[in-house]
Every structure is written in structure tokens, then in C-alpha cells.
Design a protein around this motif. Structure first.
Motif, mmCIF file in Angstrom:
data_model
loop_
_atom_site.group_PDB
_atom_site.id
_atom_site.type_symbol
_atom_site.label_atom_id
_atom_site.label_comp_id
_atom_site.label_asym_id
_atom_site.label_seq_id
_atom_site.Cartn_x
_atom_site.Cartn_y
_atom_site.Cartn_z
ATOM 1 N N HIS A 1 0.816 -1.227 0.000
ATOM 2 C CA HIS A 1 0.000 0.000 0.000
ATOM 3 C C HIS A 1 0.845 1.270 0.000
ATOM 4 O O HIS A 1 1.413 1.651 1.020
ATOM 5 C CB HIS A 1 -0.952 0.043 1.198
ATOM 6 N N GLU B 1 -8.382 2.753 -3.784
ATOM 7 C CA GLU B 1 -8.725 2.864 -2.361
ATOM 8 C C GLU B 1 -9.947 3.764 -2.224
ATOM 9 O O GLU B 1 -9.860 4.981 -2.387
ATOM 10 C CB GLU B 1 -7.548 3.443 -1.566
ATOM 11 N N TRP C 1 -13.240 3.900 2.124
ATOM 12 C CA TRP C 1 -12.121 4.550 2.825
ATOM 13 C C TRP C 1 -12.797 5.072 4.076
ATOM 14 O O TRP C 1 -12.939 4.340 5.040
ATOM 15 C CB TRP C 1 -11.481 5.640 1.956
ATOM 16 N N HIS D 1 -10.106 -0.643 5.647
ATOM 17 C CA HIS D 1 -11.083 0.454 5.763
ATOM 18 C C HIS D 1 -12.536 -0.013 5.726
ATOM 19 O O HIS D 1 -13.436 0.767 6.045
ATOM 20 C CB HIS D 1 -10.910 1.539 4.686
ATOM 21 N N HIS E 1 -3.484 -2.832 3.913
ATOM 22 C CA HIS E 1 -2.806 -2.094 4.993
ATOM 23 C C HIS E 1 -3.698 -2.068 6.232
ATOM 24 O O HIS E 1 -4.485 -1.159 6.426
ATOM 25 C CB HIS E 1 -2.391 -0.688 4.547
ATOM 26 N N ARG F 1 -11.031 0.446 12.187
ATOM 27 C CA ARG F 1 -10.032 0.593 11.136
ATOM 28 C C ARG F 1 -9.112 -0.634 11.074
ATOM 29 O O ARG F 1 -8.449 -0.880 10.071
ATOM 30 C CB ARG F 1 -9.196 1.877 11.382
ATOM 31 N N ASP G 1 1.909 1.944 3.817
ATOM 32 C CA ASP G 1 1.237 3.242 3.664
ATOM 33 C C ASP G 1 2.232 4.383 3.876
ATOM 34 O O ASP G 1 1.841 5.534 4.030
ATOM 35 C CB ASP G 1 0.060 3.372 4.649
HETATM 36 ZN ZN LIG Z 1 -5.739 3.857 3.800
#
Ligand SMILES: [Zn+2]
Length: 324
Positions: free
Chosen positions: A6, A122, A148, A185, A205, A216, A276
């Protein structure tokens, strides 16, 4: 060999960062305030990154992001602009877009090749509807995270909820076209519905909810469902997702604890990196000891020796060869 699940590379380019510079030059002229840049193509190369999932990430309008989209057309425009960034990078020799397992294998055999990028969307708001999915598949998108924050397809981070009717249609179309679902997400209710529809699943991620609370992060039930789909989970290098209550300063040992938890639950061959760490959150928020992308492999030193290469890249590679 490192594969990162990611990175929001084109997003960073469109907020004004030139990732083709070396990191010192980028930092010296960085137009982004408050998030110290961590990542450029030279940093990725120095870390041994050969492939990453590069996102098309359309940002909705929020107080922090006043230029974000407010309707589907605006979301689509952002994703198309980012797609154009990846294509220009490919034309200029900075990356190579990868669309199949065969291409991934050929890419890795070419040691002089630039970074390989697999396109991941995403947040699915740029997709008009399920009938629009083939357009994005033709463009090279191979994974989609429906959410997201909340999108018109699914409940997401900070916006709980199930799949919408459009979301059910999209996830069904993804399943039928062999486009993988990125569960990162996705809110719990949406996740459960999506899993029942049965697309290929990964989490690009996502750290573990067993160690940091909140939707999350993946519950053990979600991690098992991803494993049931032969999926892989990428670990995020953001302090607040590593250690409960930490804005900054999480340690690599604390990140390794997420890896060990997943490994106990579903096996080391499902644990990978989805850092990320593209600069969207800056060096202020990365784990202690990793101030720039070239330092990311330090994380591997804290893992059991026999599992390091799997987490670094072999686990994503196995998935890419089987399913891309
Ligand atoms: Zn993200």
C-alpha cells in the motif's frame, strides 16, 4: 526483495511532491507542511522494493481536505488524474505497471527494472457503477477497496454501515471479473456481507484490532475470513495504528507484535507489508528507527529469521503469481 501492499504514490505527486527527486531534495522544497516526506523512487530502490500496490485514492471533501470531491464525477476525476500520473511515470521509466502474475514474474527476473506497480483503488467512489468496472480493469486496476471513509458503496472508517445496493452489485462484479477486494477500511457490517458474496480478499494495509481498538483494524474474525480466501495482510507503519493511543513514537517491537498475532492466528505466510509510508503521514508518525523509506527493512530484523523474506515480499509475491 521487498513488496509493499500500500503506497499512495500518485496522490503524493498531485499534492505537489516530485517523487523522482532524491529525498533530501524533495524535503528541501516540499510544498506539504507538517508531514516530513519519507519516500521517493530512490528510497524505494534503496529499501529493495521491487513491487508495490500503488493506489488511486480519491479524497473526499473534509475540513482537512477542502479540495476533495463532493460527487461521483469529482471522485472519478481525481482517480483519472492519478492514473495519468502512473502512466507518465511509466513512460518516463520510473515505474512499470503490472497487470498479471506472468508480468510480475518477468518483472522480477529483470533486475534492472524500475519499481513495479499494481494499481489498487482505495475507496470505490470513482467507479460510476458496477457496469463501469471493466473500464477500470482495462486501465490496469486489479484490486479495489470499496470504502475509505464511507463511500456510496460501503460503510468504512469512521462511517459504520453495510454494503449499499450499489456496493453489493460492485462486489459481485468484482468477484465475477476476478478483481480482488481490499478489506482495509471496510466496516465490519460491510466486510461480512462482502465476504459472503465471495470475491478474492486481501487487506492491503491493516493492523490487528487485538492490539489497537477500532474498526479501522482487523478483528480476528476478519483476519480468518481473509485467510480462508487465501489472502494476505499488509502491516501499516503508522504509530497510531501500532500502539493504542500513540500519535507518534510506536516501536518496531510493537509493530512486530501485530505480525506475531496474525502469524499465530493464520500463519506467517499471510503476513506482509502494506506500509502506507508514502509521505501522506510524515516521518513524525512512523515507528521509531524508521525516518525514511530506505530504513523500512529494519523492521524485518525483529522478526523470526525464517519468516523475514516471506513478510518482506515472498508472501505478496505468492499471492500475485496466483491471483493477479
Ligand atoms: Zn488507507
Amino acid at each position: 526483495m521487498l513488496i509493499d501492499g500500500h503506497l499512495d504514490l500518485a496522490y503524493n505527486a498531485l499534492i505537489g511532491r516530485d517523487l523522482t527527486l532524491d529525498l533530501e531534495s524533495l524535503r528541501a522544497g516540499d510544498p506539504v507542511q507538517g508531514q516530513t516526506a519519507t519516500t521517493t523512487f530512490s528510497e524505494l530502490r534503496a529499501a529493495g522494493a521491487r513491487v508495490c500496490f500503488g493506489t488511486l485514492f480519491a479524497a473526499p471533501r473534509t475540513p482537512d481536505s477542502p479540495g476533495g470531491y463532493t460527487d461521483p464525477a469529482g471522485a472519478r476525476a481525481q482517480a483519472l488524474a492519478q492514473l495519468d500520473v502512473y502512466r507518465r511515470w511509466e513512460d518516463d521509466g520510473f515505474i512499470r505497471l503490472l497487470r498479471s502474475g506472468t508480468e510480475v514474474t518477468a518483472h522480477l527476473a529483470d533486475t534492472g527494472a524500475p519499481l513495479g506497480v499494481v494499481l489498487l483503488m482505495e475507496g470505490a467512489d470513482p467507479v460510476r457503477d458496477a457496469d463501469d468496472l471493466p473500464f477500470w480493469v482495462d486501465a490496469g486496476v486489479r484490486l479495489i477497496g470499496p470504502a475509505w471513509g464511507g463511500t456510496r458503496y460501503a460503510g468504512g472508517t469512521g462511517a459504520p454501515g453495510p454494503l449499499t445496493d450499489a456496493g453489493r452489485a460492485l462486489v459481485t462484479a468484482m468477484r465475477d471479473l476476478g478483481i480482488a477486494l481490499d478489506a482495509s477500511h471496510l466496516d465490519d457490517a460491510a466486510f461480512r456481507e462482502a465476504a459472503r458474496i465471495g470475491p478474492r480478499m486481501i487487506a492491503s494495509h491493516s493492523n490487528s484490532r487485538a492490539l489497537v481498538s477500532g474498526h479501522r483494524h482487523l478483528s480476528d474474525e476478519m483476519a480468518r475470513a481473509i485467510a480462508d480466501q487465501d489472502g494476505v495482510i499488509g502491516l501499516v507503519f503508522l504509530s497510531q495504528f501500532i500502539k493504542e493511543g500513540a500519535e507518534t513514537g510506536a516501536t518496531l517491537d510493537e509493530l512486530a507484535a501485530h505480525a506475531c498475532h496474525y502469524a499465530e492466528l493464520i500463519g506467517w505466510d499471510r503476513v506482509a507489508i502494506g506500509s502506507d509510508m508514502d509521505g501522506g503521514f510524515g516521518a513524525e508518525k512512523t515507528p521509531v528507527g524508521i525516518g525514511r523509506y530506505a530504513e523500512l527493512p529494519r523492521f524485518l530484523d525483529g522478526l523470526p529469521g525464517e519468516h523475514r523474506s516471506g513478510v518482506a515480499g515472498e508472501n505478496w509475491l505468492r499471492w500475485l503469481r496466483a491471483y493477479l
